[in-house]
Design a protein around this motif. Structure first.
Motif, short mmCIF file in Angstrom:
data_model
loop_
_atom_site.label_atom_id
_atom_site.label_comp_id
_atom_site.label_asym_id
_atom_site.label_seq_id
_atom_site.Cartn_x
_atom_site.Cartn_y
_atom_site.Cartn_z
N UNK A 173 36.18 4.60 62.30
CA UNK A 173 35.11 3.85 61.50
C UNK A 173 34.03 3.66 62.41
N UNK A 174 34.24 3.89 63.76
CA UNK A 174 32.96 3.28 64.59
C UNK A 174 31.78 4.30 64.41
N UNK A 175 30.64 3.63 64.50
CA UNK A 175 29.26 3.99 64.02
C UNK A 175 28.92 4.79 65.43
N UNK A 176 28.06 5.89 65.17
CA UNK A 176 27.51 6.42 66.61
C UNK A 176 26.83 5.49 67.28
N UNK A 177 26.86 5.30 68.36
CA UNK A 177 26.48 4.20 69.35
C UNK A 177 24.85 4.43 69.19
N UNK A 178 24.18 3.25 69.25
CA UNK A 178 22.61 3.28 69.08
C UNK A 178 22.18 3.19 70.44
N UNK A 179 20.92 3.23 70.51
CA UNK A 179 20.46 3.07 72.10
C UNK A 179 20.85 2.01 72.49
N UNK A 180 21.22 2.15 74.09
CA UNK A 180 21.71 0.98 74.85
C UNK A 180 20.58 0.00 75.15
N UNK A 181 20.96 -1.38 75.32
CA UNK A 181 20.01 -2.15 75.86
C UNK A 181 20.38 -2.27 77.67
N UNK A 182 19.08 -2.14 77.98
CA UNK A 182 19.14 -2.36 79.42
C UNK A 182 18.32 -3.50 80.15
N UNK A 183 18.89 -4.30 81.03
CA UNK A 183 18.28 -5.32 81.54
C UNK A 183 18.10 -5.14 83.18
N UNK A 184 17.14 -5.77 83.90
CA UNK A 184 16.67 -5.69 85.29
C UNK A 184 16.96 -7.20 85.65
N UNK A 185 17.88 -7.12 86.83
CA UNK A 185 17.76 -8.49 87.40
C UNK A 185 17.88 -8.52 89.05
N UNK A 186 17.54 -9.41 89.61
CA UNK A 186 17.48 -9.59 91.00
C UNK A 186 18.40 -10.83 91.54
N UNK A 187 19.13 -10.45 92.35
CA UNK A 187 20.17 -11.74 92.89
C UNK A 187 20.23 -11.81 94.14
N UNK A 188 20.72 -12.90 94.57
CA UNK A 188 21.10 -13.47 96.07
C UNK A 188 22.51 -12.68 96.18
N UNK A 189 22.84 -12.72 97.37
CA UNK A 189 24.31 -12.28 97.70
C UNK A 189 25.20 -13.31 97.11
N UNK A 190 26.25 -12.84 96.24
CA UNK A 190 27.26 -13.71 95.60
C UNK A 190 26.90 -14.42 94.46
N UNK A 191 25.57 -14.22 93.92
CA UNK A 191 25.29 -14.67 92.81
C UNK A 191 26.02 -14.12 91.40
N UNK A 192 26.04 -14.93 90.48
CA UNK A 192 26.21 -14.25 89.19
C UNK A 192 25.23 -14.09 88.27
#
Length: 412
Positions: free
Chosen positions: A16-35
């Motif tokens: 019953x799963x529908x065909x996947x829609x276009x994905x969402x993409x995010x860009x982030x910049x982190x320091x070492x060990x960040x969440x």
């Protein structure tokens, strides 16, 4: 004890799963060990009676990371996920509908926002040890025994002590019977300690998890950074520290202070959990066969100090119709200390409640049972399953074997 292990072919599609829609993409910049915390808003017009789960699959820099489990048709509109720790630099986060769960109609992602949490921030240490939960094998693709929320208790003093992480799960397919869950715990969700870590400043002293048979065991599994990987592995939602699941989740833990409060009060703070709980009872045909409608119960909270004793609740209507939380079964009385919640089936307005103190199971015959009971709350669930107003004034009683004086209920 039953430990469930299942190998699922990668790429299997839920019926019953529908065909996947276009994905969402995010860009982030982190320091070492960040969440990175993802805050996800949902446009949900699915019918409320739909007992379903949908899921989002998250990838970081092209690598499978985790899932986010969603509850279409429930009052919940926001979800979150904890990603990391990440190396310093730029990262790409991709979010798709997961093919492992069906995706219902009239349900979609409205907005996804990201925020970086520095490893050096006050929240960094709390997030760093949040467990990664491998979804139980037999529940993948279903709406059964769903990990709904993680909360944390920080018992450290001057940087030394324990942080404890617990999960609220929509039900348990094995273990405590449903009537006993209501009588002894005042809920049919499953609330379980997952993992606890003892810290001295930033140094890990020791850590433990709750394994099968409720045994607290030293953690010896794998980690992502400091995050322990735990696998839901039994029908009563106990964990093991080995093995992998095809779908893992890592919700952002809610920090709570349960001094003078029940664990169930975390559900009250997140009232959307109640209709999800009720939908699973309906879907599994437990209402009418195992218990009654949860809205027909009175939920009572109290702090118990028991000596060789167990406590239960009786309620009565103005016409003196009696209802007992134990249903005539002494083993359903509560024999643990601390703040507890008890549910008693009591349809219709009730005029008063009373506490009963009795000898605890296996108490020495010569031991005198004593109950000290402090109550401060009693409520019903409203039509939409959200918790209603408090119906009692605060009070306290000490008694031996027997029944307390009546406590007035302000029901209308």
């Amino acid at each position: 004890m039953v430990i469930l292990m299942l190998v699922v072919t990668r790429g299997a599609i839920a019926p019953g799963v529908e065909e996947l829609q276009s994905s969402r993409t995010l860009s982030v910049t982190t320091g070492d060990g960040d969440h990175v915390v993802l805050d996800i808003s949902i446009d949900d017009k699915a019918p409320p009676e739909l007992a379903a789960v949908a899921a989002l699959a998250i990838r970081i820099d092209g690598r499978d990371a985790e899932h986010v489990l969603l509850t279409p048709g429930s009052p919940r509109r926001t979800y979150d996920a904890l990603l990391g720790p990440l190396r310093a630099g730029a990262h790409t986060i991709t979010i798709d509908r997961s093919p492992l769960w069906p995706w219902p109609k009239n349900f979609d992602v409205a907005k996804i926002e990201s925020r970086v949490v520095s490893s050096k921030s006050s929240d960094g240490l709390l997030l760093a040890y949040a467990p990664t939960i491998g979804v139980r094998a037999d529940t993948i693709g279903t709406a059964s025994d769903v990990p709904l929320l993680v909360y944390a208790e920080d018992d450290r003093r001057d940087g030394k002590g324990w942080i404890r992480y617990s999960a609220i799960i929509s039900h348990e397919d094995g273990g405590t019977a449903t009537p006993a869950l209501m009588a002894r715990w005042g809920r049919t969700t499953d609330i379980e300690l997952m993992y606890e870590v003892e810290l001295d400043g930033d140094r890990l002293v020791r850590d433990r998890f709750q394994g099968p048979d409720h045994e607290i065991r030293g953690f010896a599994g794998t980690r992502e950074g400091a995050h322990p990987a735990l696998l839901l592995a039994t029908l009563n939602n106990m964990f093991i520290d080995r093995g992998r699941s095809l779908a893992s989740v890592r919700p952002v833990p809610r920090m709570v202070n349960l001094e003078g409060r029940t664990r169930e009060s975390v559900m009250d703070d997140n009232a959307w959990i109640y209709p999800v709980m009720a939908r699973e009872l309906v879907a599994e045909k437990r209402i009418g066969t195992e218990i009654e409608d949860p809205r027909e119960f009175l939920y009572v909270e109290a702090g118990l100090t028991l000596e060789n004793a167990a406590a239960s609740v009786r309620v009565a209507s103005a016409a003196s119709a009696q209802h007992d939380s134990t249903r005539g079964r002494p083993d359903l009385a509560v024999n643990r200390n601390g703040w507890v919640r008890i549910a008693v089936h009591a349809p219709g307005p009730m005029a008063r409640l009373q506490w009963e103190c009795r000898a605890a199971p296996n108490a020495p015959a010569t031991a005198a049972p004593r109950c000290q009971i402090e109550w401060k709350r009693a409520f019903r669930l409203k039509q939409d399953y959200s918790p209603g107003d408090n119906l009692v004034s605060r009070g306290k009683v000490q008694l031996g074997v027997g029944i307390s004086d009546p406590v007035r209920l302000e029901e209308r």
